[in-house]
Scaffold this motif. Structure first.
Motif, mmCIF file in Angstrom:
data_model
loop_
_atom_site.group_PDB
_atom_site.id
_atom_site.type_symbol
_atom_site.label_atom_id
_atom_site.label_comp_id
_atom_site.label_asym_id
_atom_site.label_seq_id
_atom_site.Cartn_x
_atom_site.Cartn_y
_atom_site.Cartn_z
ATOM 1 N N VAL A 1 18.522 67.497 19.266
ATOM 2 C CA VAL A 1 19.014 68.620 18.466
ATOM 3 C C VAL A 1 18.187 68.877 17.210
ATOM 4 C CG1 VAL A 1 21.381 68.471 19.332
ATOM 5 C CG2 VAL A 1 20.714 67.137 17.320
ATOM 6 N N GLY A 2 17.075 68.155 17.041
ATOM 7 C CA GLY A 2 16.202 68.380 15.891
ATOM 8 C C GLY A 2 16.819 68.033 14.558
ATOM 9 N N ALA A 3 17.619 66.969 14.519
ATOM 10 C CA ALA A 3 18.336 66.608 13.298
ATOM 11 C C ALA A 3 17.506 65.770 12.327
ATOM 12 C CB ALA A 3 19.606 65.844 13.649
ATOM 13 N N ILE A 4 16.341 65.284 12.753
ATOM 14 C CA ILE A 4 15.532 64.380 11.919
ATOM 15 C C ILE A 4 14.315 65.116 11.368
ATOM 16 C CG2 ILE A 4 14.286 62.187 11.858
ATOM 17 C CD1 ILE A 4 15.837 61.484 14.469
ATOM 18 N N SER A 5 14.015 64.838 10.107
ATOM 19 C CA SER A 5 12.814 65.389 9.502
ATOM 20 C C SER A 5 12.263 64.391 8.490
ATOM 21 C CB SER A 5 13.106 66.724 8.796
ATOM 22 O OG SER A 5 14.023 66.543 7.747
#
Length: 65
Positions: A56-60
């Motif tokens: 879900v692209g929750a990490i940056s």
């Protein structure tokens, strides 16, 4: 500049791919959602892999300073 790993807790679904990919960097809380460990190295190549593995692209990784 310092880097910091961030997890968007509003987006995280607790899939655990980050923990499987970089267990030295991520863990899951009692509810199953991801957390960054205190001594995590944001420059680790495994962090990049964990970012890519998150469904879900929750990490940056953010630059600070």
């Amino acid at each position: 500049m310092d880097r910091r790993i961030a997890i968007d807790t509003d987006v995280c679904i607790g899939a655990g791919q980050c923990v499987l990919t970089a267990p030295e960097t991520f863990t899951q809380d009692d509810d199953g959602f991801s957390e960054v460990l205190p001594d995590a190295n944001p420059r680790s190549p495994r962090v990049t892999l964990a970012i890519q593995a998150c469904p879900v692209g929750a990490i940056s990784v953010r630059e600070e300073g």
